[in-house]
Design an enzyme around this catalytic site. Structure first.
Site, PDB file in Angstrom:
ATOM      1  N   LYS A   1       0.836  -1.216   0.000  1.00 29.43           N
ATOM      2  CA  LYS A   1       0.000   0.000   0.000  1.00 29.43           C
ATOM      3  C   LYS A   1       0.869   1.263   0.000  1.00 29.43           C
ATOM      4  O   LYS A   1       0.658   2.166  -0.793  1.00 29.43           O
ATOM      5  CB  LYS A   1      -0.889   0.003   1.256  1.00 29.43           C
ATOM      6  CG  LYS A   1      -1.553   1.341   1.523  1.00 29.43           C
ATOM      7  CD  LYS A   1      -2.458   1.304   2.724  1.00 29.43           C
ATOM      8  CE  LYS A   1      -1.830   1.680   4.038  1.00 29.43           C
ATOM      9  NZ  LYS A   1      -1.594   3.096   4.275  1.00 29.43           N
ATOM     10  N   ASN A   2       1.842   1.299   0.912  1.00 29.90           N
ATOM     11  CA  ASN A   2       2.581   2.546   1.101  1.00 29.90           C
ATOM     12  C   ASN A   2       3.621   2.816   0.014  1.00 29.90           C
ATOM     13  O   ASN A   2       4.269   3.867   0.025  1.00 29.90           O
ATOM     14  CB  ASN A   2       3.205   2.595   2.496  1.00 29.90           C
ATOM     15  CG  ASN A   2       2.126   2.758   3.567  1.00 29.90           C
ATOM     16  OD1 ASN A   2       0.981   3.076   3.244  1.00 29.90           O
ATOM     17  ND2 ASN A   2       2.486   2.523   4.819  1.00 29.90           N
TER      18      ASN A   2
ATOM     19  N   CYS B   1      -6.352   7.668   8.823  1.00 34.23           N
ATOM     20  CA  CYS B   1      -6.596   7.114  10.152  1.00 34.23           C
ATOM     21  C   CYS B   1      -6.245   8.151  11.213  1.00 34.23           C
ATOM     22  O   CYS B   1      -5.259   8.888  11.068  1.00 34.23           O
ATOM     23  CB  CYS B   1      -5.729   5.864  10.370  1.00 34.23           C
ATOM     24  SG  CYS B   1      -6.262   4.443   9.410  1.00 34.23           S
TER      25      CYS B   1
ATOM     26  N   ARG C   1      -1.674  14.811  12.741  1.00 34.52           N
ATOM     27  CA  ARG C   1      -0.845  14.461  11.580  1.00 34.52           C
ATOM     28  C   ARG C   1      -0.721  15.704  10.699  1.00 34.52           C
ATOM     29  O   ARG C   1      -1.348  15.807   9.642  1.00 34.52           O
ATOM     30  CB  ARG C   1      -1.457  13.285  10.809  1.00 34.52           C
ATOM     31  CG  ARG C   1      -1.485  12.009  11.614  1.00 34.52           C
ATOM     32  CD  ARG C   1      -2.078  10.857  10.835  1.00 34.52           C
ATOM     33  NE  ARG C   1      -1.123  10.234   9.923  1.00 34.52           N
ATOM     34  CZ  ARG C   1      -1.415   9.184   9.161  1.00 34.52           C
ATOM     35  NH1 ARG C   1      -2.612   8.644   9.191  1.00 34.52           N
ATOM     36  NH2 ARG C   1      -0.497   8.663   8.352  1.00 34.52           N
TER      37      ARG C   1
ATOM     38  N   ASP D   1       3.844   0.752  12.117  1.00 35.75           N
ATOM     39  CA  ASP D   1       2.721   0.068  11.471  1.00 35.75           C
ATOM     40  C   ASP D   1       2.598  -1.401  11.896  1.00 35.75           C
ATOM     41  O   ASP D   1       1.557  -2.020  11.689  1.00 35.75           O
ATOM     42  CB  ASP D   1       2.848   0.142   9.943  1.00 35.75           C
ATOM     43  CG  ASP D   1       2.691   1.561   9.425  1.00 35.75           C
ATOM     44  OD1 ASP D   1       2.202   2.415  10.185  1.00 35.75           O
ATOM     45  OD2 ASP D   1       3.062   1.810   8.269  1.00 35.75           O
TER      46      ASP D   1
ATOM     47  N   ARG E   1      -8.782  -0.614   3.912  1.00 35.43           N
ATOM     48  CA  ARG E   1      -7.908   0.414   3.334  1.00 35.43           C
ATOM     49  C   ARG E   1      -6.550  -0.155   2.955  1.00 35.43           C
ATOM     50  O   ARG E   1      -5.884   0.369   2.072  1.00 35.43           O
ATOM     51  CB  ARG E   1      -7.649   1.529   4.358  1.00 35.43           C
ATOM     52  CG  ARG E   1      -8.875   2.245   4.812  1.00 35.43           C
ATOM     53  CD  ARG E   1      -8.485   3.218   5.855  1.00 35.43           C
ATOM     54  NE  ARG E   1      -7.796   4.272   5.144  1.00 35.43           N
ATOM     55  CZ  ARG E   1      -7.920   5.545   5.437  1.00 35.43           C
ATOM     56  NH1 ARG E   1      -8.647   5.918   6.450  1.00 35.43           N
ATOM     57  NH2 ARG E   1      -7.293   6.436   4.730  1.00 35.43           N
TER      58      ARG E   1
HETATM   59  N1  EPU Z   1       4.855  14.876  10.801  1.00 34.52           N
HETATM   60  C1  EPU Z   1       4.772  16.206  11.121  1.00 34.52           C
HETATM   61  N2  EPU Z   1       4.660  17.103  10.089  1.00 34.52           N
HETATM   62  C2  EPU Z   1       4.613  16.721   8.790  1.00 34.52           C
HETATM   63  C3  EPU Z   1       4.700  15.337   8.475  1.00 34.52           C
HETATM   64  C4  EPU Z   1       4.827  14.436   9.519  1.00 34.52           C
HETATM   65  O1  EPU Z   1       4.791  16.585  12.284  1.00 34.52           O
HETATM   66  O2  EPU Z   1       4.492  17.594   7.898  1.00 34.52           O
HETATM   67  C5  EPU Z   1       4.947  13.875  11.911  1.00 34.52           C
HETATM   68  C6  EPU Z   1       3.685  13.014  11.966  1.00 34.52           C
HETATM   69  O3  EPU Z   1       2.642  13.649  12.647  1.00 34.52           O
HETATM   70  C7  EPU Z   1       4.178  11.785  12.671  1.00 34.52           C
HETATM   71  C8  EPU Z   1       5.620  11.661  12.180  1.00 34.52           C
HETATM   72  O4  EPU Z   1       5.974  12.942  11.666  1.00 34.52           O
HETATM   73  O5  EPU Z   1       4.174  11.971  14.048  1.00 34.52           O
HETATM   74  C9  EPU Z   1       5.801  10.597  11.111  1.00 34.52           C
HETATM   75  O6  EPU Z   1       5.042  10.899   9.993  1.00 34.52           O
HETATM   76  P1  EPU Z   1       5.462  10.497   8.497  1.00 34.52           P
HETATM   77  O7  EPU Z   1       5.335  11.725   7.667  1.00 34.52           O
HETATM   78  O8  EPU Z   1       6.760   9.774   8.497  1.00 34.52           O
HETATM   79  O9  EPU Z   1       4.299   9.486   8.152  1.00 34.52           O
HETATM   80  P2  EPU Z   1       3.299   9.530   6.940  1.00 34.52           P
HETATM   81  O10 EPU Z   1       4.014   9.836   5.691  1.00 34.52           O
HETATM   82  O11 EPU Z   1       2.108  10.338   7.297  1.00 34.52           O
HETATM   83  C10 EPU Z   1       3.692   7.013   6.401  1.00 34.52           C
HETATM   84  C11 EPU Z   1       2.807   5.806   6.197  1.00 34.52           C
HETATM   85  C12 EPU Z   1       2.181   5.431   7.524  1.00 34.52           C
HETATM   86  C13 EPU Z   1       3.300   5.121   8.508  1.00 34.52           C
HETATM   87  C14 EPU Z   1       4.256   6.313   8.624  1.00 34.52           C
HETATM   88  C15 EPU Z   1       5.459   6.038   9.503  1.00 34.52           C
HETATM   89  C16 EPU Z   1       2.091   6.068   3.907  1.00 34.52           C
HETATM   90  C17 EPU Z   1       0.990   6.311   2.946  1.00 34.52           C
HETATM   91  N3  EPU Z   1       1.791   6.138   5.209  1.00 34.52           N
HETATM   92  O12 EPU Z   1       2.835   8.027   6.909  1.00 34.52           O
HETATM   93  O13 EPU Z   1       1.400   4.275   7.285  1.00 34.52           O
HETATM   94  O14 EPU Z   1       2.760   4.832   9.757  1.00 34.52           O
HETATM   95  O15 EPU Z   1       4.732   6.684   7.313  1.00 34.52           O
HETATM   96  O16 EPU Z   1       6.185   4.979   9.001  1.00 34.52           O
HETATM   97  O17 EPU Z   1       3.200   5.766   3.509  1.00 34.52           O
HETATM   98  C18 EPU Z   1      -0.302   2.708   7.672  1.00 34.52           C
HETATM   99  O18 EPU Z   1       0.090   2.122   6.651  1.00 34.52           O
HETATM  100  O19 EPU Z   1      -1.161   2.234   8.459  1.00 34.52           O
HETATM  101  C19 EPU Z   1       0.246   4.024   7.968  1.00 34.52           C
HETATM  102  C20 EPU Z   1      -0.304   4.855   8.844  1.00 34.52           C
END
Ligand code: EPU
Length: 418
Positions: A22-23, A117, A122, A307, A399
């Site tokens: 997915k990711n 989610c 976020r 995750d 999802r």
């Molecule tokens: N963060 C900020 N500001 C930003 C972006 C992120 O404060 O502008 C914080 C977030 O709030 C969080 C941390 O940084 O506390 C990590 O966020 P990250 O940006 O790394 O995560 P993401 O890109 O939103 C992806 C995966 C998530 C997975 C995380 C961490 C995708 C589509 N989603 O999310 O996947 O948990 O990286 O590895 O790639 C899941 O698959 O269930 C899922 C939630």
């Protein structure tokens, strides 16, 4: 409303052919906006998030759909709309990838805040500040963000305060067609970043260093179409192994990539499970009794992934001894604990720490999936419970997991969707 009904206590046995990630698929689908020519994506999971991503593409005037079981075909000949509707943005967090991609292609994009989610706050501040460095002006208008790059996007040096996965990917998307060179410092190193870079490279992008903390992108004039196979889903793999650890039995997971999963596989070994890996397969035998493990701290790759926290916790509910988790990535990622407790688990949560005292038995209960991975954790626990569990709100599970009930019943679980 659909729910999963699980009669626990059946050992698992057999082979699971793993779904695509997915990711990795979601940012790659968004990246297709950057190419005018046809993209053929193999191993693209048929999950509700990839359908949401395709709805965004269609909204933007592109052609997108599955042509064969897991082969998606996308053609972004014209990217007509200059923004994405609030309804589509709220369907998932990954709608934010379209910001970088549409800006990269057209120089403008209007969005609202992405959904996804609820794992605590976020924000997208890092995404926006990186895009500003690349020449994007962002105006807030009636709850929407109107983003424009009047003179086109340009390369920039972008140090990240935290190696955010989504921010790293969004910068890559915005940078591949930008004028000049972009360097991301403290970039995320997750395998899905490498997959996005490999896809973009197959389309003609110039990217170096993906998978390390420094990624360099030299902008090119245009990208062409390509045929690409999405990487295997390491979190779905962890989920099915956790199901087998919880329920007992032996499983072969094929079409996976064990080398991306070391921090997770180590935990299964500590639990007393036996694993043999080849390049693309994991032979897994559940230990009995399962043993508690040393403290697990969720971290960025190559650390233990957030995750996989819920599904591993589910497997540890009946392990002998005390296990401890520290959730360091998201503020609110223990919402599955309530459902696990309803099944009889002994779990204490204090801030970012969860303490699991192994119990001898879990029991049938009615629970709600609180989010995607939390819902998968409840499924894993239900497989090891005595009696019948009903899990509602399974749209969360859909999802990220392709027909989870079919996959699990094919290896002996008693699970149906009603
Ligand atoms: N963060 C900020 N500001 C930003 C972006 C992120 O404060 O502008 C914080 C977030 O709030 C969080 C941390 O940084 O506390 C990590 O966020 P990250 O940006 O790394 O995560 P993401 O890109 O939103 C992806 C995966 C998530 C997975 C995380 C961490 C995708 C589509 N989603 O999310 O996947 O948990 O990286 O590895 O790639 C899941 O698959 O269930 C899922 C939630």
């Amino acid at each position: 409303m659909q729910k999963l009904v699980i009669n626990g206590g059946k050992k698992l046995g057999g082979e699971i052919v793993l779904q695509g990630a997915k990711n990795a698929a979601l940012p790659i689908i968004a990246a297709s906006v950057l190419c005018g020519e046809e993209i053929i994506l193999h191993n693209c999971p048929r999950i509700s998030d990839t359908y949401s991503a395709m709805r965004i593409l269609t909204y933007l005037g592109c052609r997108a759909g599955f042509e064969d079981k897991n082969t998606a075909v996308i053609k972004a000949e014209n990217v007509s709309a200059d923004g994405i509707s609030d309804e589509l943005m709220r369907e998932m967090r990954s709608s934010i990838f379209f910001l970088g991609a549409v800006l990269g292609r057209t120089g403008r994009c209007r969005i609202t805040l992405p959904g996804g989610c609820d794992l605590g706050p976020r924000p997208i501040d890092m995404h926006l500040s990186a895009l500003r460095k690349m020449g994007v002006t962002i105006r807030e208008e009636f709850g929407a963000l109107n983003c424009t790059a009047e003179n086109g996007l340009h390369g920039a040096k972008i140090p990240l305060s935290f190696p955010s996965v989504g921010t790293t990917e969004n910068i890559m998307l915005a940078a591949v067609l930008a004028e000049g060179t972009t360097v991301i410092h403290n970039a995320a190193r997750e395998p899905e970043i490498i997959d996005l870079a490999s896809f973009l490279t197959a389309c003609g992008a110039k990217i170096n260093g993906a998978g390390s903390g420094k990624i360099t992108i030299n902008g090119v004039k245009s990208l062409y179409g390509c045929e690409y196979t999405v990487m295997p889903d390491r979190i779905a793999c962890a989920t099915y192994l956790a199901c087998a650890a919880a329920a007992g039995g032996e499983l072969v997971v094929s079409d996976c990539r064990p080398s991306d999963m070391e921090s997770i596989l180590t935990v299964f070994e500590q639990m007393g499970c036996i694993l043999h890996t080849t390049g693309e397969k994991i032979y897994f035998s559940a230990g009995r009794p399962l043993k508690a493990v040393t403290p697990i701290r969720t971290m960025v790759y190559p650390g233990f992934p957030t995750d996989a926290q819920a599904v591993i916790m589910a497997a540890l509910c009946k392990a002998k001894g005390t296990s401890v988790f520290a959730e360091n990535i998201f503020e609110n990622r223990y919402k599955h604990v309530d459902g696990l407790r309803r099944m009889g688990a002994d779990i204490l949560v204090e801030g970012k720490v969860a303490v699991i005292e192994g119990v001898n038995r879990l029991y049938g209960a009615k629970t709600d999936a609180p989010d995607l991975r939390g819902g998968a954790g409840l499924v894993a626990a239900a497989l090891s419970a005595e009696g019948t569990c009903e899990i509602s709100n399974i749209h969360y599970i859909d999802r990220g997991y392709e027909e989870i009930e079919k996959v699990l019943s094919s290896v002996g679980a008693d699970i149906v969707r009603i």
